[in-house]
Design a protein around this motif. Structure first.
Motif, PDB file in Angstrom:
ATOM      1  N   ASN A  69       0.821  -1.216   0.000  1.00 50.17           N
ATOM      2  CA  ASN A  69       0.000   0.000   0.000  1.00 50.17           C
ATOM      3  C   ASN A  69       0.852   1.262   0.000  1.00 50.17           C
ATOM      4  O   ASN A  69       0.503   2.261  -0.645  1.00 50.17           O
ATOM      5  CB  ASN A  69      -0.940  -0.001   1.203  1.00 50.17           C
ATOM      6  CG  ASN A  69      -2.115  -0.933   1.014  1.00 50.17           C
ATOM      7  OD1 ASN A  69      -2.484  -1.263  -0.119  1.00 50.17           O
ATOM      8  ND2 ASN A  69      -2.716  -1.388   2.101  1.00 50.17           N
ATOM      9  N   MET A  70       1.951   1.237   0.741  1.00 47.89           N
ATOM     10  CA  MET A  70       2.836   2.404   0.779  1.00 47.89           C
ATOM     11  C   MET A  70       3.400   2.688  -0.611  1.00 47.89           C
ATOM     12  O   MET A  70       3.471   3.851  -1.035  1.00 47.89           O
ATOM     13  CB  MET A  70       3.964   2.167   1.790  1.00 47.89           C
ATOM     14  CG  MET A  70       3.512   2.217   3.243  1.00 47.89           C
ATOM     15  SD  MET A  70       4.742   1.528   4.398  1.00 47.89           S
ATOM     16  CE  MET A  70       6.049   2.752   4.263  1.00 47.89           C
ATOM     17  N   ALA A  71       3.802   1.638  -1.324  1.00 47.77           N
ATOM     18  CA  ALA A  71       4.365   1.830  -2.660  1.00 47.77           C
ATOM     19  C   ALA A  71       3.329   2.415  -3.605  1.00 47.77           C
ATOM     20  O   ALA A  71       3.630   3.314  -4.399  1.00 47.77           O
ATOM     21  CB  ALA A  71       4.884   0.492  -3.195  1.00 47.77           C
ATOM     22  N   TYR A  72       2.102   1.923  -3.506  1.00 46.46           N
ATOM     23  CA  TYR A  72       1.033   2.416  -4.377  1.00 46.46           C
ATOM     24  C   TYR A  72       0.711   3.882  -4.086  1.00 46.46           C
ATOM     25  O   TYR A  72       0.627   4.712  -5.002  1.00 46.46           O
ATOM     26  CB  TYR A  72      -0.213   1.564  -4.189  1.00 46.46           C
ATOM     27  CG  TYR A  72      -1.429   2.097  -4.917  1.00 46.46           C
ATOM     28  CD1 TYR A  72      -1.568   1.920  -6.291  1.00 46.46           C
ATOM     29  CD2 TYR A  72      -2.423   2.794  -4.234  1.00 46.46           C
ATOM     30  CE1 TYR A  72      -2.668   2.425  -6.975  1.00 46.46           C
ATOM     31  CE2 TYR A  72      -3.529   3.305  -4.903  1.00 46.46           C
ATOM     32  CZ  TYR A  72      -3.648   3.114  -6.267  1.00 46.46           C
ATOM     33  OH  TYR A  72      -4.734   3.621  -6.930  1.00 46.46           O
ATOM     34  N   ILE A  73       0.539   4.210  -2.795  1.00 42.92           N
ATOM     35  CA  ILE A  73       0.177   5.582  -2.418  1.00 42.92           C
ATOM     36  C   ILE A  73       1.327   6.548  -2.704  1.00 42.92           C
ATOM     37  O   ILE A  73       1.110   7.685  -3.139  1.00 42.92           O
ATOM     38  CB  ILE A  73      -0.232   5.647  -0.930  1.00 42.92           C
ATOM     39  CG1 ILE A  73      -1.473   4.784  -0.669  1.00 42.92           C
ATOM     40  CG2 ILE A  73      -0.504   7.089  -0.510  1.00 42.92           C
ATOM     41  CD1 ILE A  73      -2.712   5.247  -1.408  1.00 42.92           C
ATOM     42  N   HIS A  74       2.554   6.084  -2.493  1.00 43.62           N
ATOM     43  CA  HIS A  74       3.707   6.953  -2.780  1.00 43.62           C
ATOM     44  C   HIS A  74       3.777   7.266  -4.273  1.00 43.62           C
ATOM     45  O   HIS A  74       4.003   8.419  -4.669  1.00 43.62           O
ATOM     46  CB  HIS A  74       5.005   6.295  -2.337  1.00 43.62           C
ATOM     47  CG  HIS A  74       6.232   7.058  -2.734  1.00 43.62           C
ATOM     48  ND1 HIS A  74       6.570   8.263  -2.154  1.00 43.62           N
ATOM     49  CD2 HIS A  74       7.174   6.816  -3.687  1.00 43.62           C
ATOM     50  CE1 HIS A  74       7.683   8.726  -2.714  1.00 43.62           C
ATOM     51  NE2 HIS A  74       8.053   7.861  -3.651  1.00 43.62           N
ATOM     52  N   LYS A  75       3.560   6.249  -5.104  1.00 41.63           N
ATOM     53  CA  LYS A  75       3.612   6.456  -6.553  1.00 41.63           C
ATOM     54  C   LYS A  75       2.506   7.389  -7.016  1.00 41.63           C
ATOM     55  O   LYS A  75       2.725   8.252  -7.883  1.00 41.63           O
ATOM     56  CB  LYS A  75       3.499   5.107  -7.267  1.00 41.63           C
ATOM     57  CG  LYS A  75       3.596   5.203  -8.783  1.00 41.63           C
ATOM     58  CD  LYS A  75       3.537   3.827  -9.434  1.00 41.63           C
ATOM     59  CE  LYS A  75       3.645   3.937 -10.950  1.00 41.63           C
ATOM     60  NZ  LYS A  75       3.589   2.596 -11.602  1.00 41.63           N
ATOM     61  N   LYS A  76       1.330   7.255  -6.424  1.00 38.92           N
ATOM     62  CA  LYS A  76       0.176   8.036  -6.872  1.00 38.92           C
ATOM     63  C   LYS A  76       0.176   9.454  -6.314  1.00 38.92           C
ATOM     64  O   LYS A  76      -0.182  10.410  -7.007  1.00 38.92           O
ATOM     65  CB  LYS A  76      -1.107   7.319  -6.478  1.00 38.92           C
ATOM     66  CG  LYS A  76      -2.377   7.941  -7.053  1.00 38.92           C
ATOM     67  CD  LYS A  76      -3.582   7.071  -6.794  1.00 38.92           C
ATOM     68  CE  LYS A  76      -4.840   7.667  -7.446  1.00 38.92           C
ATOM     69  NZ  LYS A  76      -6.033   6.816  -7.223  1.00 38.92           N
ATOM     70  N   TYR A  77       0.573   9.600  -5.023  1.00 35.80           N
ATOM     71  CA  TYR A  77       0.448  10.906  -4.366  1.00 35.80           C
ATOM     72  C   TYR A  77       1.769  11.465  -3.843  1.00 35.80           C
ATOM     73  O   TYR A  77       1.787  12.521  -3.213  1.00 35.80           O
ATOM     74  CB  TYR A  77      -0.528  10.807  -3.186  1.00 35.80           C
ATOM     75  CG  TYR A  77      -1.914  10.355  -3.587  1.00 35.80           C
ATOM     76  CD1 TYR A  77      -2.768  11.183  -4.313  1.00 35.80           C
ATOM     77  CD2 TYR A  77      -2.381   9.094  -3.226  1.00 35.80           C
ATOM     78  CE1 TYR A  77      -4.046  10.772  -4.667  1.00 35.80           C
ATOM     79  CE2 TYR A  77      -3.663   8.672  -3.576  1.00 35.80           C
ATOM     80  CZ  TYR A  77      -4.485   9.510  -4.291  1.00 35.80           C
ATOM     81  OH  TYR A  77      -5.740   9.098  -4.643  1.00 35.80           O
TER      82      TYR A  77
END
Length: 302
Positions: A69-77
């Motif tokens: 989840n951290m990787a996804y949110i970091h990439k998106k936001y």
């Protein structure tokens, strides 16, 4: 312009100096209201997934859930700070050493806090001790306690299996240990009155509650409430009543209590009724518009 209420996003920005994302975590646990200790049917509104319909499988390690989840949110936001939220069922309904191992998996770069959702009758001193260990290792800890109502008859109706006294005792013990709490409440339970909702706000003020999370009562299939709804034996509150009750709750709530949210979301599958047939954000927009037009805001009557 006077703020309508103290949003959780502002609290996080003031606390950490940056936008923080709360990441749901799923661990294999249950609840005394489901395993036969107090009941086998659960709360009248609770589905099989507890509150964790937005989580990964509990078969995935806590560390891997967070990293994904951290990787996804970091990439998106471009986010760099996160809170691990143990969401499903009653996370402290586990031996303290087992829960501690799960909490230790949260010691990752970028994780600034741990939020643990549970029942007020599932807090042992051993749990408080491991929360303090997390604090000593640099993580903020907030325990999210399900209260739902201060009306004892309503707690019986929704089959909570705990009392208001249980909530008071758990809250006081956590606060005495320096652990913050977030109260979960439902503002539109038909068996509650406006007086009950207002009394709930004052109750949380007196206890020194740091955060609140308001839910709207949704109806899932294959639940006790779903059965009553399909038989015509349960009628949800009207939207106008929900808005008035929720605004009254906020008006009587101390202005320093952070509001995590004012309306909840329901799982897409098995939902028979939710949020007056509208998207949650539309209901929130109506609520905020009404507050603004009528000059009503958090703490106005606290």
């Amino acid at each position: 312009m006077k703020r309508l209420y103290y949003p959780f996003s502002q609290f996080l920005l003031e606390r950490y100096g940056a936008k923080v994302y709360k990441l749901p975590v799923n661990i294999p646990c249950t609840c005394p209201n489901r395993d036969g200790t107090k009941s086998r049917t659960g709360c009248i509104f609770c589905g099989e997934e507890g509150a964790g319909f937005e989580t990964h499988s509990s078969e995935v390690s806590v560390k891997d859930q967070l990293l994904t989840n951290m990787a996804y949110i970091h990439k998106k936001y471009k986010a760099t700070r996160f809170i691990a939220y143990f969401q499903s069922y009653s996370s402290t309904y586990l031996p303290a050493d087992v829960l501690e191992r799960y909490l230790e998996e949260c010691l990752l770069e970028g994780i600034v806090g741990i939020y643990v959702s549970t029942r007020p009758d599932c807090i042992e001193e051993s749990h408080i001790e491991i929360f303090n260990k997390c604090v000593h290792r640099g993580l903020d800890v907030v325990v999210e306690l399900g209260l739902q109502s201060v009306n004892e008859n309503t707690l019986l109706f929704i089959n909570r299996g705990h009392t208001v006294k249980d909530y008071v005792e758990a809250s006081k013990r956590l606060h005495a240990a320096g652990i913050a709490t977030c109260a979960h409440i439902i503002t539109d339970i038909p068996s509650d009155s406006m007086e009950d909702v207002v009394a709930c706000a004052h109750f949380l003020n007196r206890l020194g509650t740091q955060q609140v999370k308001c839910h709207s009562l949704y109806v899932l299939d294959n639940t006790g409430l779903g059965s009553l709804y399909k038989k015509g034996q349960f009628k949800p509150l009207e939207l106008s009543d929900y808005l008035e009750r929720t605004i009254a709750f906020v008006e009587h709530l101390h202005p320093d209590i952070a509001v995590q949210r004012l309306i909840g979301r329901a799982p897409e599958e098995r939902t028979l009724y939710a949020n007056f047939g509208m998207s949650w954000w539309k209901v929130l927009a109506l609520l905020e518009e009404k507050m603004s037009l009528e000059n009503r805001f958090q703490g106005r009557l606290a």
